[in-house]
Design an enzyme around this catalytic site. Structure first.
Site, PDB file in Angstrom:
ATOM      1  N   SER A   1      -7.955   6.239   7.824  1.00 35.49           N
ATOM      2  CA  SER A   1      -8.703   5.610   6.732  1.00 35.49           C
ATOM      3  C   SER A   1      -9.283   4.312   7.243  1.00 35.49           C
ATOM      4  O   SER A   1      -8.768   3.719   8.205  1.00 35.49           O
ATOM      5  CB  SER A   1      -7.760   5.324   5.562  1.00 35.49           C
ATOM      6  OG  SER A   1      -8.350   4.474   4.605  1.00 35.49           O
TER       7      SER A   1
ATOM      8  N   TYR B   1       0.288   2.793   0.863  1.00 37.97           N
ATOM      9  CA  TYR B   1      -0.777   3.616   1.443  1.00 37.97           C
ATOM     10  C   TYR B   1      -1.284   3.007   2.749  1.00 37.97           C
ATOM     11  O   TYR B   1      -1.423   3.699   3.760  1.00 37.97           O
ATOM     12  CB  TYR B   1      -1.918   3.749   0.435  1.00 37.97           C
ATOM     13  CG  TYR B   1      -3.088   4.574   0.919  1.00 37.97           C
ATOM     14  CD1 TYR B   1      -3.058   5.960   0.850  1.00 37.97           C
ATOM     15  CD2 TYR B   1      -4.227   3.962   1.440  1.00 37.97           C
ATOM     16  CE1 TYR B   1      -4.134   6.731   1.286  1.00 37.97           C
ATOM     17  CE2 TYR B   1      -5.303   4.719   1.878  1.00 37.97           C
ATOM     18  CZ  TYR B   1      -5.248   6.098   1.792  1.00 37.97           C
ATOM     19  OH  TYR B   1      -6.313   6.842   2.235  1.00 37.97           O
TER      20      TYR B   1
END
Length: 284
Positions: A147, A160
């Site tokens: 990400s 996360y």
């Protein structure tokens, strides 16, 4: 001309977390390229919907219910796929959950779920499949979902962000291991920018603190209003993987900005800088 159809057509693809979001988009794209797609998800009905979409478009797919947080489930999946198909050309370790809440407020069970799904699911996906891929003697491609968050910080999304930093590091080391052993297995870190998915769905994450709803809603609306089309991003991902790229982006300019900020942060050794979006959410 894109190489993806030449590279992937006719092979077997395994995609985890493919019942929705990026996983579903990648599965549909693999099916459109002519692959037999093993669609896995903990949500059996969602996996079946992705399979139906692939078949409706003329592709080949099958669904398997898999909980990637359990390493033995990935062993079972690898054994099943190789017994049924004899090879895997494309492995996408995609399954992941977003978690919103301050570090000390996120319950133990939610922390463990984030780590086990987002990180251990990737690690054990590789561990379960790679020995069988090596034994098959076939060329293969592995994509791990990183990400842009792997290069920065975001308060209240700590769980996360931590997992994505770790997946990025894991993928870099895995790439070098393949090079060291001279294996025909190409490793990519798939780096989505802002894409239109339901990862910040309005219902929130199971076990999240109640006060996480405002942050989740703001992120959901931002991705909905400004995010990249999911299918377009997934097309770009597989095109870049077919070119044997390690860095695979949906929005290179967004990745470059995140990487540039990370480089400056480490060179200058400043304290972490608060992202503008975090200030906006806190003010709402």
């Amino acid at each position: 001309m894109a190489l993806d159809k030449d590279v992937f057509a006719g092979g077997v693809a395994v995609v985890t977390g493919a019942g929705s979001g990026i996983g579903a988009g990648l599965a549909r794209r693999a099916g459109a390229l002519g692959m037999t797609v093993v669609v896995t998800d903990i949500n059996e009905a969602a996996a079946a919907e992705t399979v139906a979409a692939i078949k409706a478009a003329g592709g080949k797919a099958e669904a398997e219910k898999v909980d990637v947080s359990i390493p033995e489930e990935l062993d079972r999946l690898a054994e099943l796929v190789f017994a049924r198909h004899g090879e895997v050309r494309l492995l996408i370790n995609n399954a992941g959950i977003e978690t919103v809440g301050y570090t000390w407020e996120v319950p133990t069970a939610r922390w463990e779920a984030a780590l086990n799904i987002n990180l251990h699911g990737v690690i054990h996906g590789v561990r379960a499949f790679v020995p069988r891929i090596i034994a098959s003697g076939q060329e293969a491609w592995i994509g791990n979902l990183s990400s842009v968050g792997a290069f920065g910080q975001m308060p209240a999304q700590t769980a996360y962000i931590v997992t994505k930093h770790a997946v990025q590091a894991f993928s870099e080391c895995l790439y070098l291991e393949m090079e060291l052993k001279k294996l025909p297995i190409h490793v990519s870190a798939i780096i989505p920018g802002m894409m239109r998915t339901n990862i910040f769905n309005a219902e929130g994450g199971e076990g999240e603190p109640a006060n996480a709803s405002g942050h989740r809603r703001a992120m959901f609306e931002m991705m909905r209003d400004y995010g990249m089309d999911l299918d377009e991003g997934c097309r770009l991902f597989l095109e870049q993987m077919a070119e044997n790229r390690f860095w695979v982006h949906s929005q290179p300019e967004m990745s470059e900005q995140a990487l540039g900020s990370r480089i400056r942060f480490m060179q200058e050794q400043t304290p972490p800088v608060m992202p503008d979006i975090a200030r906006q959410i806190a003010a709402d």
